[in-house]
Structure formats: structure tokens, C-alpha cells
Design a protein around this motif. Structure first.
Motif, PDB file in Angstrom:
ATOM      1  N   MET A   1      17.382  -6.505  -5.753  1.00 22.13           N
ATOM      2  CA  MET A   1      16.456  -7.583  -6.134  1.00 22.13           C
ATOM      3  C   MET A   1      15.605  -8.033  -4.946  1.00 22.13           C
ATOM      4  N   LYS A   2      16.239  -8.145  -3.779  1.00 19.69           N
ATOM      5  CA  LYS A   2      15.527  -8.586  -2.588  1.00 19.69           C
ATOM      6  C   LYS A   2      14.446  -7.582  -2.198  1.00 19.69           C
ATOM      7  N   GLU A   3      14.807  -6.287  -2.247  1.00 19.04           N
ATOM      8  CA  GLU A   3      13.827  -5.243  -1.908  1.00 19.04           C
ATOM      9  C   GLU A   3      12.686  -5.200  -2.914  1.00 19.04           C
ATOM     10  N   ASP A   4      13.003  -5.419  -4.180  1.00 22.14           N
ATOM     11  CA  ASP A   4      11.968  -5.450  -5.218  1.00 22.14           C
ATOM     12  C   ASP A   4      10.991  -6.589  -4.975  1.00 22.14           C
ATOM     13  N   LYS A   5      11.546  -7.724  -4.559  1.00 21.09           N
ATOM     14  CA  LYS A   5      10.694  -8.897  -4.303  1.00 21.09           C
ATOM     15  C   LYS A   5       9.774  -8.640  -3.121  1.00 21.09           C
ATOM     16  N   ILE A   6      10.315  -8.011  -2.071  1.00 21.19           N
ATOM     17  CA  ILE A   6       9.500  -7.688  -0.892  1.00 21.19           C
ATOM     18  C   ILE A   6       8.396  -6.701  -1.261  1.00 21.19           C
ATOM     19  N   PHE A   7       8.751  -5.681  -2.070  1.00 21.76           N
ATOM     20  CA  PHE A   7       7.764  -4.687  -2.501  1.00 21.76           C
ATOM     21  C   PHE A   7       6.663  -5.330  -3.341  1.00 21.76           C
ATOM     22  N   ALA A   8       7.065  -6.238  -4.225  1.00 24.00           N
ATOM     23  CA  ALA A   8       6.092  -6.918  -5.088  1.00 24.00           C
ATOM     24  C   ALA A   8       5.139  -7.772  -4.255  1.00 24.00           C
ATOM     25  N   THR A   9       5.682  -8.441  -3.230  1.00 21.87           N
ATOM     26  CA  THR A   9       4.847  -9.275  -2.356  1.00 21.87           C
ATOM     27  C   THR A   9       3.840  -8.423  -1.594  1.00 21.87           C
ATOM     28  N   LYS A  10       4.295  -7.278  -1.070  1.00 22.69           N
ATOM     29  CA  LYS A  10       3.393  -6.387  -0.331  1.00 22.69           C
ATOM     30  C   LYS A  10       2.287  -5.856  -1.232  1.00 22.69           C
ATOM     31  N   LYS A  11       2.638  -5.508  -2.447  1.00 24.14           N
ATOM     32  CA  LYS A  11       1.633  -5.011  -3.390  1.00 24.14           C
ATOM     33  C   LYS A  11       0.623  -6.091  -3.730  1.00 24.14           C
ATOM     34  N   LEU A  12       1.124  -7.328  -3.875  1.00 20.35           N
ATOM     35  CA  LEU A  12       0.252  -8.462  -4.178  1.00 20.35           C
ATOM     36  C   LEU A  12      -0.726  -8.715  -3.045  1.00 20.35           C
ATOM     37  N   VAL A  13      -0.215  -8.716  -1.814  1.00 24.82           N
ATOM     38  CA  VAL A  13      -1.057  -8.979  -0.644  1.00 24.82           C
ATOM     39  C   VAL A  13      -2.087  -7.874  -0.454  1.00 24.82           C
ATOM     40  N   THR A  14      -1.697  -6.635  -0.716  1.00 27.57           N
ATOM     41  CA  THR A  14      -2.642  -5.514  -0.598  1.00 27.57           C
ATOM     42  C   THR A  14      -3.828  -5.705  -1.534  1.00 27.57           C
ATOM     43  N   ASN A  15      -3.580  -6.235  -2.705  1.00 30.72           N
ATOM     44  CA  ASN A  15      -4.647  -6.516  -3.669  1.00 30.72           C
ATOM     45  C   ASN A  15      -5.587  -7.607  -3.171  1.00 30.72           C
ATOM     46  N   PHE A  16      -5.064  -8.509  -2.333  1.00 30.67           N
ATOM     47  CA  PHE A  16      -5.870  -9.613  -1.810  1.00 30.67           C
ATOM     48  C   PHE A  16      -6.918  -9.142  -0.801  1.00 30.67           C
ATOM     49  N   LYS A  17      -6.749  -7.933  -0.268  1.00 34.32           N
ATOM     50  CA  LYS A  17      -7.658  -7.449   0.772  1.00 34.32           C
ATOM     51  C   LYS A  17      -9.098  -7.393   0.278  1.00 34.32           C
ATOM     52  N   ASP A  18      -9.287  -6.986  -0.967  1.00 35.25           N
ATOM     53  CA  ASP A  18     -10.637  -6.848  -1.517  1.00 35.25           C
ATOM     54  C   ASP A  18     -10.880  -7.790  -2.697  1.00 35.25           C
TER      55      ASP A  18
END
Length: 575
Positions: A1-18
Motif C-alpha cells: 500500500m505504501k509503495e502504491d501511494k508513492i507511485f501514485a504521488t509520483k505519477k500525479l506530480v509528473t502530470n503537473f509538469k505540463d
């Protein structure tokens, strides 16, 4: 669960770039106090009770600023240049349409027709042919589909009380297919204006290779030079009253004729401007449709260039120095004799007569005077109805996002930039519990550091306290990274592969110098630099001559501080 949350956060932030819209939407969703349009003060001083009332009240205000034009008294104008080429029509090819479709930003909002930009972009190869036929038919007949002239209006808060309707700016969300047509016309119109040299060199807004930075650099170059020469300057910052919303259509069309725009294009633009409708949206609730009687739509593609043409002749009618960025206009005079004060007031009178003639009124309460140099007591005035109103004097004025002080020191700008960056930093800290290196770089580079470096070549701090004021933001920001809090600042920068802000500013100076000398900025580099002759300074033609200056503010301005660093660069890094 913790790793999934970290992965989801990274994916979310990557979307924020553009996608800044997604970033601020996410940040707002994490706030406990929601900031949105809720209540508006009505004309009877009572507050609206629901979103529909707020939408209707904002709609009434936006309508109230429209200009009712007397079409029987259109001022006569002569052709802008002798033998100017005529721009009557354009060829809209399938290739052009396909190219525009492929460049659509998917995260933009659709217009009232509900056609989402993502659909148009993903189906570009299918829709380009029918859309090309439609656009050519629209141009040939000089008519637009009714849906193209309807706009959903969102209200963007500016400043002041959120209860006042006058503190909101209307932004029109219009049809994406219409924007493609506007974009094609705009590109051809800009080429026509450039080829015939019809646009004033004093305008920096919405133009290729020009920006707020080029406007500020040209202005401050003249100001710091005059002060270094021992003169004083009186500068006047002018503010129009709802400029984009009050441009009268018939007068605008008459000006387009003087620039050689006629035929199909003029007929299409006329239809584009007239019989428009809008409806204000507040929190998803829409007001009723209302007519738009004047103005160029804020949020449209063609609107900005039409406004530039409307005010294009202002530099020709004044003797003082003038710089413009769309509707942001400032004029100034270097005071060498007493006659210069009178000359500046005469230019104000001329501009006021122009504004009355062309129905683009000044907001006198927001027009300010700044005295640079020794303390001046000269007053300047404009007419408010039948009375003279002396313009307010200011020691600190925000111009194109930069806080200018009358001593041209940058403590206020540094403080305000740092506070804004700290505010964004606080939002990010509250929205994210843990941030890794990759996520930090995206969030910091896109949403924090730009506050500290916006047009910084024009206002680079030189006092140690101001330098530290900015640097402390980066110091604090780098501690956000998980596991970095106890590391030294130098170590944090090393691991993040970042430079200090002071070093980045020096690098930015060199890059801007390169742009100026190689013509990548559409302004004359000779305003700032003099290339050194081989007898003056050993080296090649890209070396610059260093001038003698008296004042510290002049010595630390861009055109002076960069020369020595530029000349020290190896030849292959300078060209």
C-alpha cells in the motif's frame, strides 16, 4: 500500500509538469478553506444568496462596462503607409488545419459548444478535411456559426474585496474550432504587419521575441542612464478602464482598413466581433445569455492583436518616451529643463483627447506618477468629467509584475517575490507528505522558482540582504525532500544538481546577452551594448566595450554588470 501511494504521488506530480490547471486544482482540493466566488455585493448593497444570483450580478457588471458607439461619428484615418499591401483573403489548407489541431493543448476548457480539445487533437487526421471545408466556407461567406460567437465567461479574481464585482476579470471560453480559425488569421495578419513594418517598436505585448522582460529592460536602460547622467525623470503609469471590454467595434474596423486589411478577412472579423453573446458561470451555475456590445473577447486568439492595432498609433502622437505591453502603458520624460514638465503634461492632454475620440477611457484613479531622482513636486492631471484631477504620486508601483521603486532599488521586489514563492512552498508542503528528488524538481522548477526569477535580468539584486532574501527560499525548499532536512545547503544542492540562485542569475544574464547580440530578441542590442573595437579590447567582434558609470544602481544594471562576465567567456561559448 505504501509503495502504491508513492507511485501514485509520483505519477500525479509528473502530470503537473505540463498541466498547471491540474496542479492548482489538486492543491485547492487539499485546502481546508475553499476560495471561490460565493457572494457578490449587489447595487442595493445587499449580498447575493446563491451562485445563480452571483452569476447574474457579475453578468450585469460585465455588461455595464460595454461602450455604446455612435457610428455616425467615426473618426477618419489615412492609410498607415503609402503603397501598403492589401490583406484581403488567405488560403486555408488541410495541412495548416492539421498542424493547428496537433498543437491544441488538451487541458484547455471547451467553449459553450462542448467540443473538447482532446477529442479534436486525437482525431486530427480524421477531422482536418471537414474542418478545412468549414473554415474556408466561413471565410468566403464572412459568417460564423452562432455557437462560435457564444462564450462561457469565468470570473478571475484580481485584487481587493472578493465581494466587489469590479474586482473580477471576465475570461471568455470560446469554441475550439473557432480558435483554430482565429489562429490561422492571426498568423497571416502578423506576417502582414511585420512585412509592412506597421507595428510600433514601442509595443512588447503578444509579439514574437518580445516580452515583459524586453519592455522592462528597454525602460530601465533609459532610466538608469538618465539618472547616471545627473538628470531626473517623471514617469506616468496609465491605466485604461476595462480596456479589452470597451474597444468599440466600428472604430476598430475602420483602423483595420488603414492597415490594409479588407475583403474576406475584414468581413470575417466584423462578423466575429458583432452579435456575440456571453453567459457567466459561477461554480457550475450559469446566468442567462446576454449580448456583448463592445470589446475584443479576453481569452480569444484574435482579440490581443486586434487590441494592439487599436492603440498602435499612441507613440506617434506623443513626444515623450513611451513603452507599451498591450494595455499597460507608461510614458516618461527626462527633465533637463522646466519645459520638459510642460511637455509631459501636453502629452497627457494629447492622450486624453485620443481616449475621448476613440472611446477608450482612462481609469484616472489608477493612473500614477513616479518621480525618479531628486524629490520632485510637479503635479500632472487628467480631466474627470468637467474637473481637473491631479494624479496620485507613488514611490512604489507594480509594472508588468515587477515592483518598481522611485530609487530603483530592489528590496521591495525581492521581498514580495520571496513571499509569493514561500506561499507556494507552503501550499506544496500541506498537499504532499513526502517528496522524492524527481517530484521535488518538478514542483520546485515549475511552481516555486519562477516567482524568484521572473524577468530577473531587469531587477537582479545587488545588496547582500536582498540576495539572501531570495536565497533563503531555495534553502527552505530543498529541505522538503525526504531525508534532506539535516544535510547542509551545499550538500542538498549537490544531490539535487542545482545551483545557487545567485549563480543562476549570472547565467541568465549571459543567456539574455547572447539573445540580444544574436537577434533572438526582437529589440536592438545597441541600446544596451557597444561592441569593442580590436584596438580597444583584444579579442573578437563579440566582445563588449565597458563604459564608465557613476551610480551604483547603474553599475549593477544588466547592461553594465554583464559586460565583464561576457568578455571573460571563451570564444566558442560566446557564439
Amino acid at each position: 500500500m505504501k509503495e502504491d501511494k508513492i507511485f501514485a504521488t509520483k505519477k500525479l506530480v509528473t502530470n503537473f509538469k505540463d498541466n498547471k490547471k491540474a496542479f492548482y486544482g489538486f492543491v485547492r482540493s487539499k485546502q481546508k478553506v475553499k476560495i471561490k466566488v460565493t457572494q457578490i455585493r449587489k447595487t442595493d448593497k445587499n449580498l447575493t444568496q446563491n451562485d445563480l444570483e452571483s452569476a447574474e450580478e457579475l453578468s450585469k457588471f460585465f455588461q455595464s462596462v460595454f461602450v455604446n458607439e455612435d457610428t455616425g461619428e467615426i473618426p477618419q484615418l489615412e492609410l498607415r503607409r503609402e503603397r501598403v499591401q492589401q490583406l484581403s483573403t488567405i488560403e486555408i489548407t488541410r495541412e495548416k488545419v492539421c498542424n493547428k489541431l496537433s498543437q491544441i493543448q488538451e487541458n484547455k476548457s471547451p467553449g459553450s459548444d462542448g467540443i473538447h480539445p482532446k477529442i479534436l487533437k486525437e482525431m486530427a487526421n480524421v477531422l482536418d478535411n471537414p474542418l478545412t471545408i468549414l473554415l474556408n466556407k466561413s471565410l468566403k461567406e464572412g459568417r460564423l456559426p452562432n455557437e462560435w460567437k457564444c462564450a462561457n465567461v469565468v470570473s478571475i479574481f484580481k485584487k481587493g474585496s472578493r465581494l466587489e464585482a469590479g474586482n473580477y476579470r471576465p475570461i471568455s471560453l470560446t469554441s475550439i474550432p473557432c480558435k483554430i480559425m482565429e489562429s490561422i488569421i492571426r498568423d497571416r495578419l502578423m506576417k502582414h504587419l511585420k512585412d509592412n513594418k506597421l507595428l510600433t517598436n514601442n509595443q512588447h505585448g503578444f509579439m514574437n521575441n518580445r516580452s515583459c522582460l524586453t519592455n522592462l529592460l528597454e525602460t530601465l536602460e533609459q532610466w538608469t542612464q538618465a539618472l547616471d547622467d545627473g538628470y531626473e525623470i517623471d514617469a506616468i503609469f496609465l491605466d485604461y478602464q476595462k480596456a479589452f471590454d470597451t474597444v468599440p467595434h466600428k472604430r476598430l474596423l475602420s483602423k483595420l482598413l488603414t492597415y490594409g486589411v479588407d475583403g474576406d478577412i475584414l468581413m470575417w472579423i466584423e462578423n466575429f466581433l458583432t452579435e456575440r453573446k456571453m453567459r457567466v458561470i459561477v461554480n457550475g451555475i450559469t446566468a442567462k445569455w446576454t449580448r456583448v456590445n463592445s470589446g475584443v473577447p479576453q481569452g480569444s486568439v484574435l482579440g490581443p492583436i486586434l487590441f494592439l492595432l487599436y492603440v498602435n498609433e499612441l507613440p506617434d502622437i506623443v513626444k515623450s518616451s513611451i513603452k507599451m505591453f498591450a494595455d499597460d502603458t507608461k510614458i516618461w520624460k527626462t527633465l533637463k529643463t522646466d519645459a520638459d514638465v510642460h511637455s509631459l503634461q501636453e502629452d497627457l492632454d494629447t492622450l486624453e483627447q485620443w481616449s475621448q475620440k476613440w472611446l477608450l477611457k482612462f481609469n484616472i484613479g489608477k493612473c500614477k506618477v513616479m518621480h525618479l531622482g531628486k524629490h520632485q513636486t510637479d503635479d500632472y492631471y487628467l480631466h474627470e468629467e468637467i474637473k481637473l484631477r491631479i494624479l496620485d504620486t507613488t514611490d512604489l508601483e507594480k509594472d508588468l509584475g515587477i515592483w518598481l521603486s522611485n530609487d530603483l532599488k530592489w528590496s521591495s521586489q525581492c521581498s514580495k517575490a520571496a513571499n509569493k514563492a514561500m506561499s507556494t512552498l507552503g501550499m506544496i508542503k500541506r498537499a504532499f507528505n513526502k517528496i522524492d528528488i524527481e517530484s521535488f524538481k518538478i514542483l520546485y522548477n515549475c511552481y516555486i522558482r519562477p516567482h524568484l526569477e521572473y524577468s530577473v535580468q531587469a531587477w537582479t539584486p545587488y545588496l547582500r540582504k536582498d540576495i539572501e532574501c531570495l536565497e533563503k527560499v531555495q534553502r527552505r525548499a530543498t529541505k522538503m525532500v525526504t531525508g534532506f532536512k539535516k544535510l547542509s545547503y551545499e550538500e542538498r544542492l549537490k544531490r539535487l544538481k542545482l545551483y545557487s540562485l545567485e549563480r543562476r542569475r549570472m547565467r541568465g544574464d549571459l543567456i539574455e546577452t547572447y539573445k540580444l547580440l544574436t537577434g533572438k530578441e526582437d529589440i536592438d542590442y545597441r541600446q544596451f551594448f557597444q561592441k569593442a573595437e580590436t584596438g580597444q579590447l583584444r579579442g573578437n567582434s563579440m566582445k563588449l566595450y565597458k563604459k564608465n558609470v557613476k551610480l551604483e544602481l547603474r553599475r549593477n544594471f544588466f547592461s553594465q554588470r554583464v559586460v565583464e562576465k561576457w568578455n571573460m567567456l571563451p570564444e566558442d561559448e560566446r557564439v
